[in-house]
Structures are given as C-alpha cells and as structure tokens.
Write an enzyme that holds these catalytic residues in place. Sequence first.
Site, short mmCIF file in Angstrom:
data_model
loop_
_atom_site.label_atom_id
_atom_site.label_comp_id
_atom_site.label_asym_id
_atom_site.label_seq_id
_atom_site.Cartn_x
_atom_site.Cartn_y
_atom_site.Cartn_z
N ASP A 77 -7.79 7.09 14.75
CA ASP A 77 -8.39 6.77 13.45
C ASP A 77 -8.80 5.30 13.41
O ASP A 77 -8.28 4.52 12.60
CB ASP A 77 -7.36 7.07 12.34
N ALA A 113 0.87 -1.18 0.00
CA ALA A 113 0.00 0.00 0.00
C ALA A 113 0.90 1.23 0.00
O ALA A 113 2.06 1.16 0.40
CB ALA A 113 -0.91 0.01 1.23
N SER A 142 0.57 9.32 0.85
CA SER A 142 1.32 10.51 0.51
C SER A 142 2.55 10.70 1.38
O SER A 142 3.45 11.46 1.03
CB SER A 142 0.42 11.75 0.62
N ILE A 143 2.62 10.01 2.52
CA ILE A 143 3.76 10.15 3.42
C ILE A 143 4.65 8.91 3.40
O ILE A 143 5.88 9.02 3.48
CB ILE A 143 3.28 10.43 4.86
N ALA A 144 4.08 7.73 3.29
CA ALA A 144 4.87 6.50 3.36
C ALA A 144 4.23 5.41 2.54
O ALA A 144 3.06 5.51 2.12
CB ALA A 144 5.02 6.06 4.82
N GLN A 145 5.00 4.35 2.31
CA GLN A 145 4.48 3.16 1.65
C GLN A 145 4.90 1.94 2.46
O GLN A 145 5.86 1.97 3.22
CB GLN A 145 4.96 3.06 0.21
N LYS A 164 7.40 -0.08 6.85
CA LYS A 164 6.85 1.21 6.44
C LYS A 164 8.01 2.14 6.12
O LYS A 164 8.90 2.35 6.95
CB LYS A 164 5.99 1.79 7.57
#
Length: 546
Positions: free
Chosen positions: A289, A133, A136-139, A154
């Site tokens: 979240d 996955a 915008s900040i990490a994969q 990550k």
Amino acid sequence: MSLLETGLVAMRDRKRLADIAGVVMRFGLGDMLARIGLAGLLPASGGEGEGGIAAAPERLRLALEALGPTFVKLGQILSTRGDLLPPDWTGELEKLQSQVPPQPWAAIAAQVEADLGGPVEAVFAQFERQALAAGSIAQVHRATLRDGTPVVVKIRRDGLRPLVDADLRLLAHVAGLAEAQWPDLARYRPREILRHLGLAMAEELDLAAEARHCEAIAENLAGLSFVRIPRIHGQWSGERLLVQDYVDGIAPNDRAALAQAGRDGRLLAQRGARAFLQMALVDGLFHADPHPGNLRALPGDAIAFLDFGMVGRLGGRRREQLLAFVAAIVSRDGERVAAMLVEWSGPGDIDLAALEAACDAFVARHGQPPLRLGEAVQDFVTLSRQHGLALPPDLALLFKALITADGVMRGLDPAFDAIAVAGPIVRGELERRFGPAELAGRGKRLALELAEIAGGLPGLLRLLSLRLRQGRLSAEIELKGLDRIGGDIRWAATRVAVAIVTAAFALGIAPRLMDFGPVLLGVPLPLWLALGIIAAGIAWLMKPRR
C-alpha cells in the site's frame, strides 16, 4: 450448499447477520443477497434507505465502511481486482476509508499497561493520550521513550477478534453459495479471495506480524543507503501493541513543502521505484500500500516507507514469471505476454487468436520508452477482464501496488520512466537466475533427480517387459472437456480413436514378438518397436491441427 447449512450458519452468527442485513437494506443492496439465496435472511420490508439515490458502487462502498474492518479489507482487496470488476467499481472501492473516532484513553489504558508490563510512565518519558490517527483496527499515539527517542505507539482496538471471526465465517459461506448459484463465478475463485481476506485480516490483527514485516524489509533493503525503515522496539511490542521510531519527513504529494525543502523530485522518484521493485522482483516481500501517506521524503533525498500492515509475497517461480513478463513487454513479444496471461489465469474457454491480437496491441503501445508503468498495468488488467481471465490474488495485489507507486513517482517526476529503473534490476536478476553458476546448480539438482529416477528404471522396464509377455498391459486414456471443443469434436475424436487403435495394436502384438529379434540395452528390439509406435501415435495426437 443446502438450506440447512445456511440455516445453521445463520443461527450461529445470527446477531452479526442481523447487523449485516440491516446495513445491506439501509444502503439498498438487498438484491445482492437475494441473488445468492439469502433473501430469507433479510427483514420482511424496507426501502432503499439512505443509499437509495446513490449509484450502486457508491452504495456498496458506504455499506462496507459501515460494516467495519473485515468488510473494509474485503473492499480494499476487491479494489485491486480490475481483472474482475469494471473501473467504476474499483475506483469507488479505492475510496474506502477505515478512519473512525479513536477510543478514549480511559477505555484502552488498562490494555496498554498490561501489554507494556507496567505503567506507561515506566517506559515513556512522554505519552500523548490524544490519538494522532485512528482506524477500524488500531489507533496511533505519539510518545517519547525514556532515552529521548521519539516513537509512535500503535494500539489495536479491543474486542475485534470475535467480530472478525464471525464475518469471515459468514463471508466464506456466501462465497460457497455464490459458486453454487453461479458456476461462471468459479473461474474468479471467490473462495480463494476469501482465503486471502482471512490471511490479510489475521496479519492486520497481529501487530507482531507487522513488526516482523518491517524488520524483514529493513534487512532486505539494508544495501540501499537512501531507504529508511522505522526501527521496531521489540521489547515493548506484541500482538496488540507496536512501538516504532517516529519518522519526520515530507509526504511526496506535498509539492510546496518539497520545493521549500529543496528536495529533488526526480531523484526521489528513481529511488522510491528502485526500492519498491527490489522488494517485489528480488526479495519477494513488498509494501502493498505505497500511497503518499505511507511514504516520506527525508533530508538528502532519502525515502522512508511506513506502515507495513499490508504486505504482499511472491515466490521464486512467480518472480521469474514477472521478470519474463517485463522482458516480453520490452521486446514487444505479444505472443509471450498472452502465454503468461493464460498460465496465470488457468484453464478455461479462451479465444487464443483474439487474446494474442490484444496482447500484440498491448506491447505495441507499451513496449518502448518511456514506459508509463501505471497505465501499462491498468491496460493489462483491463485486457484480462475483457477476455474473462482472472489473475491470481498475489499478482492482483502487486499490480494494484504498482499502479499506486507509479502514481506517486509520476507526481514527483512527470517524466518518470519505469524502464530506466526496472531495466538494470531485471537484467541483474536474469543474469543471477540464469547465469552459469545458477544453471550449474540447477543442473546438479536435475542430475540428482534424474539419477533417482534412473535408479528405479530397470525395475520399471522389467515390470513392463513382464506385463507385455503376459499380455496384461492396458492403456487408459481420459478425455476431459470434449464438450468445450465445439466444432472440433469430430476431428479430436477421430485423432483420439486413431491413437487408441495404434496403441492397442502395438500392445497387442508385442507379446508375440518378445521371443524374437536382437536385444538393445537389455530390452528386446520388438519392445522398442512397440514403444516407438505408441510414441509416434501420441506425437501425432498432440500435433496441432493445421
């Protein structure tokens, strides 16, 4: 803020500002910049662009997605602010997506190896170069450690910090302009929202902070045997890289898979709510979240929490307020709910009678089981907005998380009753916080503070006595906000005048009486009389108008 300041900001970050202005114009949002005095920063011409036919909330959401991680995070924060924005705006912002194409492995391999301190093969027996996955900040990539442990890795995107820093500078300036142009916005605390955004971005960019959140929450929930938190592999984790155990479970919104695996939805809902409420009400550090993608149902009806990039914090005082708030709802005490809301929102023009009537209706609707927590919180947030009251950012984040969590739990168990789960936690915390042992401890602390104050009291009384003998004690009363009293100005001014005259009389005659009369506790009785007159005047002044 001056035009010069705006010009300096524009010069420093002109390239980023040009990118932002282009996106704003492309989605037909130029009027928003014009309203806060930034029209000169926009291109000289331009139409509605590709967002022209969409409604304003959708165009804003599309623009935020196009602008990247800082603006996506700002939109996510604003989506929690139902006290500031109407439902059509918050609902659209909830759809914000930060999914972007992953960076190719060739572009990040050197960074990963630098963070690992050697080649990937030295740490992992297997590493999937194709991302599982990407945001915008990490994969995220799947991998297996040399000892056979399945993990996820990550990886933070390279080059984000300069972009985020520029975005935060520009947004902070815009917040200052907004407060200057629209004084009514001050009560919504735009600068505080931007401060919250800055803290949130700093933590999301630092994967080591996420690791600390994960480990702290795991420690806090260690007593709940049915909760799983991924283990962090700290020896290979840092600011740009996070290695943690892979959790293989079923998403709570996959009803077919849950049924096939024989999971008990009712028990999962109770356990998930129990864990979340302990995080919020007991520990003060909670997963902010808790959507279905960040939860997993495990064998034995255990539940796992994933991805601690976004967390909320509540101090001890705030948790006590929340406990009292829940107790007020259950006891159907609308007046107490109104008082809590006023305390949270701060000073302002409030129609207290209308607010109390609305809170009475609120507790009448939600004060008896089964409590639909998501609906109750949503109604409370709407009530706040309708009365022009802004909630503190920490509560706004908590309330948004509660709404999300309640939706997940209700999907697992449509008859889910939050009071049945919250009741024992609230009672236990109230007993712990206000039981004999805790009150005794507070009493000791209070006694120490009073003893410290009492130590300086003789000197203060001697100084007061001296000033009274010399006729040098003056009284200064500052009145703020008389312009907001409206029809009560004349009444309030009269009472203030009477109180001033009373105090002046007492202070004026005291020096003449100091040499007469008996002494009580080392202080001449006339001084006690003068102080009594002052106290009576103040008490009369503070007495509510009938």
